[in-house]
Design a protein around this motif. Structure first.
Motif, mmCIF file in Angstrom:
data_model
loop_
_atom_site.group_PDB
_atom_site.id
_atom_site.type_symbol
_atom_site.label_atom_id
_atom_site.label_comp_id
_atom_site.label_asym_id
_atom_site.label_seq_id
_atom_site.Cartn_x
_atom_site.Cartn_y
_atom_site.Cartn_z
ATOM 1 N N GLN A 93 3.182 -3.035 3.005
ATOM 2 C CA GLN A 93 3.851 -4.271 2.454
ATOM 3 C C GLN A 93 3.290 -5.580 3.069
ATOM 4 N N LEU A 94 2.575 -6.226 2.299
ATOM 5 C CA LEU A 94 1.693 -7.425 2.711
ATOM 6 C C LEU A 94 2.711 -8.534 2.896
ATOM 7 N N ALA A 95 2.368 -9.557 3.663
ATOM 8 C CA ALA A 95 2.894 -10.514 4.323
ATOM 9 C C ALA A 95 2.574 -11.509 3.079
ATOM 10 N N GLU A 96 1.332 -11.545 2.634
ATOM 11 C CA GLU A 96 0.876 -12.339 1.418
ATOM 12 C C GLU A 96 0.742 -11.652 0.307
ATOM 13 N N ASP A 97 1.422 -11.119 -0.375
ATOM 14 C CA ASP A 97 1.428 -9.839 -1.475
ATOM 15 C C ASP A 97 0.715 -10.757 -2.621
ATOM 16 N N ASN A 98 0.612 -11.874 -2.654
ATOM 17 C CA ASN A 98 0.143 -12.507 -3.909
ATOM 18 C C ASN A 98 -1.332 -13.229 -3.776
ATOM 19 N N SER A 124 1.447 -9.864 -10.202
ATOM 20 C CA SER A 124 1.445 -10.962 -9.492
ATOM 21 C C SER A 124 1.903 -10.396 -7.967
ATOM 22 N N HIS A 125 2.175 -9.189 -7.745
ATOM 23 C CA HIS A 125 2.495 -8.903 -6.305
ATOM 24 C C HIS A 125 1.974 -7.571 -6.145
ATOM 25 N N PHE A 126 1.417 -7.248 -4.972
ATOM 26 C CA PHE A 126 0.881 -6.169 -4.668
ATOM 27 C C PHE A 126 1.085 -5.566 -3.446
ATOM 28 N N LYS A 127 0.856 -3.990 -3.339
ATOM 29 C CA LYS A 127 1.071 -3.432 -2.020
ATOM 30 C C LYS A 127 -0.522 -2.851 -1.551
ATOM 31 N N SER A 186 -8.520 4.546 4.967
ATOM 32 C CA SER A 186 -8.832 3.729 3.680
ATOM 33 C C SER A 186 -7.451 3.668 2.904
ATOM 34 N N GLY A 187 -7.833 2.466 2.196
ATOM 35 C CA GLY A 187 -6.507 1.928 1.340
ATOM 36 C C GLY A 187 -6.948 1.583 0.009
ATOM 37 N N LYS A 188 -5.939 1.536 -1.033
ATOM 38 C CA LYS A 188 -6.189 0.913 -2.484
ATOM 39 C C LYS A 188 -4.913 -0.018 -2.702
ATOM 40 N N VAL A 189 -5.365 -0.989 -3.414
ATOM 41 C CA VAL A 189 -4.490 -1.973 -3.689
ATOM 42 C C VAL A 189 -3.863 -1.376 -5.081
ATOM 43 N N ALA A 190 -2.342 -1.601 -4.894
ATOM 44 C CA ALA A 190 -1.599 -1.215 -6.022
ATOM 45 C C ALA A 190 -0.727 -2.291 -6.299
ATOM 46 N N PRO A 191 -0.185 -2.395 -7.516
ATOM 47 C CA PRO A 191 0.931 -3.278 -7.947
ATOM 48 C C PRO A 191 2.173 -2.943 -6.969
ATOM 49 N N ALA A 192 2.845 -4.053 -6.592
ATOM 50 C CA ALA A 192 3.925 -3.883 -5.928
ATOM 51 C C ALA A 192 5.015 -3.012 -6.541
ATOM 52 N N PHE A 193 5.140 -3.248 -7.988
ATOM 53 C CA PHE A 193 6.095 -2.724 -8.935
ATOM 54 C C PHE A 193 5.334 -1.966 -10.156
ATOM 55 N N GLU A 194 5.692 -0.727 -10.307
ATOM 56 C CA GLU A 194 5.032 -0.219 -11.381
ATOM 57 C C GLU A 194 6.197 0.982 -12.090
ATOM 58 N N GLU A 195 6.091 0.888 -13.136
ATOM 59 C CA GLU A 195 7.311 1.925 -13.876
ATOM 60 C C GLU A 195 6.499 2.570 -14.882
ATOM 61 N N ILE A 196 6.698 3.820 -15.025
ATOM 62 C CA ILE A 196 6.275 4.739 -16.102
ATOM 63 C C ILE A 196 7.392 4.963 -16.998
ATOM 64 N N ILE A 197 7.089 4.715 -18.435
ATOM 65 C CA ILE A 197 7.974 4.921 -19.420
ATOM 66 C C ILE A 197 7.719 5.978 -20.133
ATOM 67 N N ASN A 198 8.454 7.097 -20.155
ATOM 68 C CA ASN A 198 8.444 8.477 -20.661
ATOM 69 C C ASN A 198 9.272 8.301 -22.029
#
Length: 415
Positions: free
Chosen positions: A318-323, A266-269, A65-77
């Protein structure tokens, strides 16, 4: 008076009865056969999905099973304990590098920082003062050494004169000894001063290094506080989408608490999970297929979590077509990780009936428009095909649609 019926007439009558009963029996059997045929359970052909057994290659895969997530995500603390004063953006806004997101109360932190700046100046002055004092002390000792050297030279001359006078008979032995003693004492004092000067140089240099090290440590602490103060100016570190923000003005925020999240939408993993029993079949660099409905996206396993948590192992694709336009953050998907290739094997289409290697009872189409239940041994699979080990032959047409409502039937008529 009764007449006796001839035997020929009796035989003829008996034959008529036999023929009549035979016809009735045949008609009953035919009627029963037709009735049985009509009552036999049937299934509409349009409700069935058939797969023809063929031979070919199967790239063996394990499903996850999988879930799509942003290729980049940053938490600001929040870097400090403070409170939210102003909010400049809302969730879903696009932000660029340096875009202000929200304002924290930094008054107490800025006051503390300014105090440390004053202390830094004071420490710098003390360090300069120490350098001047050290140089003054060493200069004074160097001057004392010079005076001592001149005094030693003078006594050396006096000793030489006393020796000369004693050789002429104009001096005395006591004066010569007195001059020698004074010269030796002056020489010891000169050597002592030189040693003291060397020792003092080492002590002063070590003390200066300690003070310089302490000053550098303080400056690093000051720089760290300046960095913390800069981080407290909550700004976007890059161009992205603001997916979360704490917009409660006046709310207290603890140090390290999450105040915002920015993501590249705009890009996902794909973040996958698989039972740890299949953990040895998933490795970084392996090929993977991600299914979104009927669409298939190719990818590569980029990382695998080495530890099992609650019986599952996590990995990232890592997707070949991540967009791809079908990708959405949080979307649930099926992931198939390839781990082997089998050539020239019998295969049928993969469908909901397949749950793993083992024996199955599948319905196979016969030449008389019937489907008959047959025991079949199935092996490995991928997202398209299942390996047939035994029970079928090439060309057989097998029902791969859901037949759970007919599990107690061995034969069905195809209408």
């Amino acid at each position: 008076m009764d007449r006796e019926i001839p035997k020929k007439e009796l035989l003829k009558e008996r034959n008529k009865k036999i023929i009549r009963f035979s016809i009735i029996g045949v008609a009953c059997i035919a009627a029963i056969s037709v009735l049985i045929s009509l009552m036999r359970t049937g299934v509409e052909r349009k409700d069935l999905v058939f797969s023809t057994v063929d031979k070919g290659t199967i790239e063996v895969s394990v499903s996850a099973s999988g879930k799509v997530a942003p290729a980049f995500e940053e938490i600001i603390n929040s870097p400090i304990n403070t409170r939210i004063v102003e909010v400049y953006r809302k969730g879903g806004d696009s932000v660029n590098v340096g875009t202000p997101i929200l304002k924290l109360d930094l008054q107490s932190t800025e006051t503390e920082y300014n105090k440390l700046l004053d202390e830094e100046q004071m420490r710098r002055y003390k360090l300069e003062q120490l350098k001047v004092n050290n140089q003054t002390k060493l200069n004074d000792m160097a001057m004392q050494i010079k005076v001592s050297a001149m005094k030693l030279n003078r006594m050396k001359v006096e000793l030489r004169n006393e020796h000369y006078l004693d050789s002429l008979g104009a001096g005395t032995t006591d004066k010569v000894r007195q001059a020698e003693l004074s010269y030796n004492v002056a020489q010891l004092e000169y050597e002592q001063l030189k040693q003291q000067y060397t020792n003092e140089q080492q002590v002063r240099a070590a003390e200066l290094k300690v003070q310089e090290l302490d000053f550098n440590i303080f400056r690093k602490s000051l720089a760290e506080m300046k960095r913390t103060l800069d981080d407290a100016q909550i700004r976007s570190p890059r161009k992205a989408i603001l997916t979360y923000i704490n917009n409660q003005v006046g709310a207290q925020v603890a140090q390290g608490a999450q105040v915002a999240v920015i993501s590249d939408l705009s890009h996902f993993k794909v973040e996958g999970e698989i039972a740890d029993t299949y953990g040895d079949r998933v490795s970084a660099g392996g090929k993977a297929i991600v299914k979104i409905g009927s669409e298939k996206l190719e990818g590569t396993v980029s990382s695998v979590t080495p530890l099992s948590k609650n019986g599952v192992i996590s990995f990232t694709v890592q997707l070949a077509e991540d967009n791809n336009k079908r990708l959405r953050s949080g979307l649930k998907v099926d992931v198939y990780v390839m781990n082997a290739v089998k050539e020239d094997v019998m295969r049928i289409a993969n469908a909901s009936f397949y749950v793993g290697r083992g024996e199955y009872e599948l319905f196979v189409l016969t030449s008389s428009d019937e489907i008959v239940k047959r025991k079949v041994q199935l092996g490995d699979s991928n997202f398209e095909s299942v390996e047939v080990i035994s029970g079928l032959k090439v060309g057989d047409k097998v029902v791969v649609s859901d037949m759970s409502s007919y599990k107690n039937k061995n034969k069905l008529k195809v209408k």
